[in-house]
Design a protein around this motif. Structure first.
Motif, PDB file in Angstrom:
ATOM      1  N   PHE A  72     -14.541  -2.959 -13.543  1.00 45.86           N
ATOM      2  CA  PHE A  72     -14.481  -4.357 -12.950  1.00 45.86           C
ATOM      3  C   PHE A  72     -14.710  -4.009 -11.378  1.00 45.86           C
ATOM      4  CE2 PHE A  72     -11.651  -4.196 -16.415  1.00 45.86           C
ATOM      5  CZ  PHE A  72     -11.893  -5.423 -17.512  1.00 45.86           C
ATOM      6  N   GLU A  73     -15.692  -4.968 -10.973  1.00 38.30           N
ATOM      7  CA  GLU A  73     -15.567  -4.859  -9.439  1.00 38.30           C
ATOM      8  C   GLU A  73     -14.382  -6.007  -9.037  1.00 38.30           C
ATOM      9  OE1 GLU A  73     -17.532  -3.401  -7.175  1.00 38.30           O
ATOM     10  OE2 GLU A  73     -18.323  -2.332  -8.968  1.00 38.30           O
ATOM     11  N   THR A  74     -13.799  -5.861  -7.980  1.00 38.41           N
ATOM     12  CA  THR A  74     -12.974  -6.185  -7.269  1.00 38.41           C
ATOM     13  C   THR A  74     -12.843  -6.557  -5.895  1.00 38.41           C
ATOM     14  OG1 THR A  74     -10.332  -6.544  -7.123  1.00 38.41           O
ATOM     15  CG2 THR A  74     -11.430  -4.270  -7.044  1.00 38.41           C
ATOM     16  N   ASP A  75     -12.576  -7.710  -5.266  1.00 36.52           N
ATOM     17  CA  ASP A  75     -12.360  -7.757  -3.857  1.00 36.52           C
ATOM     18  C   ASP A  75     -10.923  -7.732  -3.365  1.00 36.52           C
ATOM     19  OD1 ASP A  75     -11.243 -10.170  -5.144  1.00 36.52           O
ATOM     20  OD2 ASP A  75     -12.530 -11.550  -3.953  1.00 36.52           O
ATOM     21  N   ASN A  76     -10.222  -6.974  -4.155  1.00 30.25           N
ATOM     22  CA  ASN A  76      -8.592  -6.900  -4.013  1.00 30.25           C
ATOM     23  C   ASN A  76      -8.796  -5.881  -2.766  1.00 30.25           C
ATOM     24  OD1 ASN A  76      -6.063  -5.949  -3.641  1.00 30.25           O
ATOM     25  ND2 ASN A  76      -5.732  -5.859  -6.024  1.00 30.25           N
ATOM     26  N   GLU A  77      -8.080  -6.364  -1.644  1.00 30.16           N
ATOM     27  CA  GLU A  77      -8.200  -5.678  -0.238  1.00 30.16           C
ATOM     28  C   GLU A  77      -7.312  -4.422  -0.169  1.00 30.16           C
ATOM     29  OE1 GLU A  77      -4.096  -7.802   2.024  1.00 30.16           O
ATOM     30  OE2 GLU A  77      -6.203  -8.810   1.841  1.00 30.16           O
ATOM     31  N   LEU A  78      -6.578  -4.054  -1.462  1.00 26.73           N
ATOM     32  CA  LEU A  78      -5.950  -2.874  -1.622  1.00 26.73           C
ATOM     33  C   LEU A  78      -6.759  -1.731  -1.811  1.00 26.73           C
ATOM     34  CD1 LEU A  78      -2.911  -3.800  -3.758  1.00 26.73           C
ATOM     35  CD2 LEU A  78      -2.714  -3.229  -1.419  1.00 26.73           C
ATOM     36  N   TYR A  79      -7.806  -2.178  -2.579  1.00 29.15           N
ATOM     37  CA  TYR A  79      -8.872  -1.040  -2.837  1.00 29.15           C
ATOM     38  C   TYR A  79      -9.491  -0.574  -1.320  1.00 29.15           C
ATOM     39  CZ  TYR A  79      -8.319  -1.574  -7.687  1.00 29.15           C
ATOM     40  OH  TYR A  79      -8.008  -1.696  -9.137  1.00 29.15           O
ATOM     41  N   GLN A  80      -9.489  -1.487  -0.458  1.00 29.82           N
ATOM     42  CA  GLN A  80     -10.104  -0.964   0.797  1.00 29.82           C
ATOM     43  C   GLN A  80      -9.065  -0.084   1.756  1.00 29.82           C
ATOM     44  OE1 GLN A  80     -13.068  -1.438   1.506  1.00 29.82           O
ATOM     45  NE2 GLN A  80     -13.114  -2.591  -0.620  1.00 29.82           N
ATOM     46  N   VAL A  81      -7.601  -0.394   1.424  1.00 29.13           N
ATOM     47  CA  VAL A  81      -6.712   0.476   2.158  1.00 29.13           C
ATOM     48  C   VAL A  81      -6.585   1.697   1.395  1.00 29.13           C
ATOM     49  CG1 VAL A  81      -4.321   0.482   2.483  1.00 29.13           C
ATOM     50  CG2 VAL A  81      -5.554  -1.777   2.634  1.00 29.13           C
ATOM     51  N   ILE A  82      -6.471   1.968   0.094  1.00 31.53           N
ATOM     52  CA  ILE A  82      -6.297   3.029  -0.643  1.00 31.53           C
ATOM     53  C   ILE A  82      -7.451   4.061  -0.454  1.00 31.53           C
ATOM     54  CG2 ILE A  82      -4.338   2.260  -1.702  1.00 31.53           C
ATOM     55  CD1 ILE A  82      -6.437   2.378  -4.109  1.00 31.53           C
ATOM     56  N   SER A  83      -8.680   3.474  -0.355  1.00 37.64           N
ATOM     57  CA  SER A  83      -9.810   4.521  -0.640  1.00 37.64           C
ATOM     58  C   SER A  83      -9.997   5.511   0.531  1.00 37.64           C
ATOM     59  CB  SER A  83     -11.243   3.583  -0.703  1.00 37.64           C
ATOM     60  OG  SER A  83     -10.773   2.799  -1.890  1.00 37.64           O
TER      61      SER A  83
ATOM     62  N   PRO B 253       0.809  -1.220   0.061  1.00 40.66           N
ATOM     63  CA  PRO B 253       0.102   0.130   0.118  1.00 40.66           C
ATOM     64  C   PRO B 253       0.772   1.457   0.126  1.00 40.66           C
ATOM     65  CG  PRO B 253      -0.998  -1.554   1.419  1.00 40.66           C
ATOM     66  CD  PRO B 253       0.359  -2.286   0.946  1.00 40.66           C
ATOM     67  N   GLN B 254       1.973   1.463   0.645  1.00 44.48           N
ATOM     68  CA  GLN B 254       2.964   2.303   0.619  1.00 44.48           C
ATOM     69  C   GLN B 254       3.377   2.710  -0.883  1.00 44.48           C
ATOM     70  OE1 GLN B 254       5.420   0.902   3.897  1.00 44.48           O
ATOM     71  NE2 GLN B 254       5.138   2.824   5.225  1.00 44.48           N
ATOM     72  N   LEU B 255       3.919   1.587  -1.509  1.00 47.66           N
ATOM     73  CA  LEU B 255       4.439   1.606  -2.819  1.00 47.66           C
ATOM     74  C   LEU B 255       3.378   2.384  -3.652  1.00 47.66           C
ATOM     75  CD1 LEU B 255       6.429  -1.234  -3.141  1.00 47.66           C
ATOM     76  CD2 LEU B 255       7.391   1.092  -2.902  1.00 47.66           C
ATOM     77  N   ILE B 256       1.991   1.759  -3.632  1.00 49.33           N
ATOM     78  CA  ILE B 256       0.997   2.188  -4.289  1.00 49.33           C
ATOM     79  C   ILE B 256       0.998   3.829  -4.165  1.00 49.33           C
ATOM     80  CG2 ILE B 256      -1.513   1.897  -4.782  1.00 49.33           C
ATOM     81  CD1 ILE B 256      -1.146  -1.053  -4.604  1.00 49.33           C
ATOM     82  N   GLU B 257       0.848   4.130  -3.030  1.00 51.20           N
ATOM     83  CA  GLU B 257       0.506   5.620  -2.310  1.00 51.20           C
ATOM     84  C   GLU B 257       1.506   6.434  -3.147  1.00 51.20           C
ATOM     85  OE1 GLU B 257      -1.823   8.348  -0.691  1.00 51.20           O
ATOM     86  OE2 GLU B 257      -2.280   6.056  -0.687  1.00 51.20           O
ATOM     87  N   ILE B 258       2.827   5.941  -3.293  1.00 53.14           N
ATOM     88  CA  ILE B 258       3.871   6.655  -3.663  1.00 53.14           C
ATOM     89  C   ILE B 258       3.736   6.568  -5.288  1.00 53.14           C
ATOM     90  CG2 ILE B 258       6.359   6.581  -4.244  1.00 53.14           C
ATOM     91  CD1 ILE B 258       6.731   5.424  -1.441  1.00 53.14           C
ATOM     92  N   ALA B 259       3.566   5.660  -5.904  1.00 55.70           N
ATOM     93  CA  ALA B 259       3.056   5.780  -7.383  1.00 55.70           C
ATOM     94  C   ALA B 259       1.872   6.571  -7.684  1.00 55.70           C
ATOM     95  CB  ALA B 259       3.080   4.107  -7.795  1.00 55.70           C
TER      96      ALA B 259
ATOM     97  N   VAL C  29      -5.368   6.057  -6.387  1.00 51.91           N
ATOM     98  CA  VAL C  29      -4.742   7.159  -5.739  1.00 51.91           C
ATOM     99  C   VAL C  29      -4.187   8.385  -6.479  1.00 51.91           C
ATOM    100  CG1 VAL C  29      -2.439   7.331  -4.600  1.00 51.91           C
ATOM    101  CG2 VAL C  29      -3.517   5.140  -4.322  1.00 51.91           C
ATOM    102  N   ALA C  30      -3.868   8.054  -7.687  1.00 49.91           N
ATOM    103  CA  ALA C  30      -3.778   9.517  -8.428  1.00 49.91           C
ATOM    104  C   ALA C  30      -4.984  10.213  -8.750  1.00 49.91           C
ATOM    105  CB  ALA C  30      -3.065   9.082  -9.842  1.00 49.91           C
ATOM    106  N   ALA C  31      -6.037   9.625  -8.767  1.00 54.21           N
ATOM    107  CA  ALA C  31      -7.239  10.355  -9.135  1.00 54.21           C
ATOM    108  C   ALA C  31      -7.586  11.227  -7.820  1.00 54.21           C
ATOM    109  CB  ALA C  31      -8.431   9.418  -9.210  1.00 54.21           C
TER     110      ALA C  31
ATOM    111  N   GLY D 210      -8.197  -0.839 -13.845  1.00 57.98           N
ATOM    112  CA  GLY D 210      -8.603  -2.241 -13.845  1.00 57.98           C
ATOM    113  C   GLY D 210      -8.782  -2.659 -12.275  1.00 57.98           C
ATOM    114  N   PRO D 211      -8.960  -4.078 -11.995  1.00 60.92           N
ATOM    115  CA  PRO D 211      -9.056  -4.681 -10.771  1.00 60.92           C
ATOM    116  C   PRO D 211      -7.438  -4.846 -10.113  1.00 60.92           C
ATOM    117  CG  PRO D 211      -9.284  -6.451 -12.385  1.00 60.92           C
ATOM    118  CD  PRO D 211      -9.003  -4.926 -13.083  1.00 60.92           C
ATOM    119  N   GLY D 212      -6.648  -4.675 -10.492  1.00 63.69           N
ATOM    120  CA  GLY D 212      -5.177  -5.178 -10.020  1.00 63.69           C
ATOM    121  C   GLY D 212      -4.430  -3.749  -9.298  1.00 63.69           C
ATOM    122  N   ASN D 213      -3.378  -4.085  -9.358  1.00 66.86           N
ATOM    123  CA  ASN D 213      -2.389  -3.000  -8.391  1.00 66.86           C
ATOM    124  C   ASN D 213      -2.255  -1.761  -9.372  1.00 66.86           C
ATOM    125  OD1 ASN D 213      -2.108  -4.937  -6.831  1.00 66.86           O
ATOM    126  ND2 ASN D 213       0.020  -5.374  -6.856  1.00 66.86           N
ATOM    127  N   ASN D 214      -2.120  -1.831 -10.452  1.00 71.84           N
ATOM    128  CA  ASN D 214      -2.013  -0.622 -11.380  1.00 71.84           C
ATOM    129  C   ASN D 214      -3.357   0.117 -11.319  1.00 71.84           C
ATOM    130  OD1 ASN D 214       0.340  -1.247 -12.399  1.00 71.84           O
ATOM    131  ND2 ASN D 214      -0.149  -1.923 -14.238  1.00 71.84           N
TER     132      ASN D 214
END
Length: 90
Positions: free
Chosen positions: A79-90, A22-28, A61-63, A51-55
């Motif tokens: 796409f709907e996703t159950d990727n837990e990262l989406y819960q952390v970054i929202s 999640p920190q790397l995604i926030e930085i990106a 996060v950019a938005a 999309g539903p993945g890390n990108n």
């Protein structure tokens, strides 16, 4: 691609930089937002498709940051996703 994988492994390893995903995604996402903010006037609308993945998480996060920077942002999430990262970054 192999070099990128090795860099990611080092960035997240305890013997490397020890960042969490999640920190790397926030930085990106922040980095993308800073670059877009620098080169695009706030009068232009920005469309981000994710999309539903890390990108996709990077795009969300950019938005978020672009909205904070007062850009007009539209996010398309087909796409709907159950990727837990989406819960952390929202």
């Amino acid at each position: 691609q192999q070099e990128a994988k090795e860099l990611d492994s080092w960035l997240m390893s305890s013997s490397g930089a020890a960042f969490s995903l999640p920190q790397l995604i926030e930085i990106a996402g922040l980095t993308v937002a800073i670059i877009v903010d620098k080169y695009y006037p706030k009068s232009h609308r920005i469309f981000i498709a994710t999309g539903p993945g890390n990108n996709g998480a990077d795009g969300l996060v950019a938005a978020r940051y672009l909205s904070v920077f007062n850009h007009k942002v539209t996010v398309y999430r087909p796409f709907e996703t159950d990727n837990e990262l989406y819960q952390v970054i929202s």
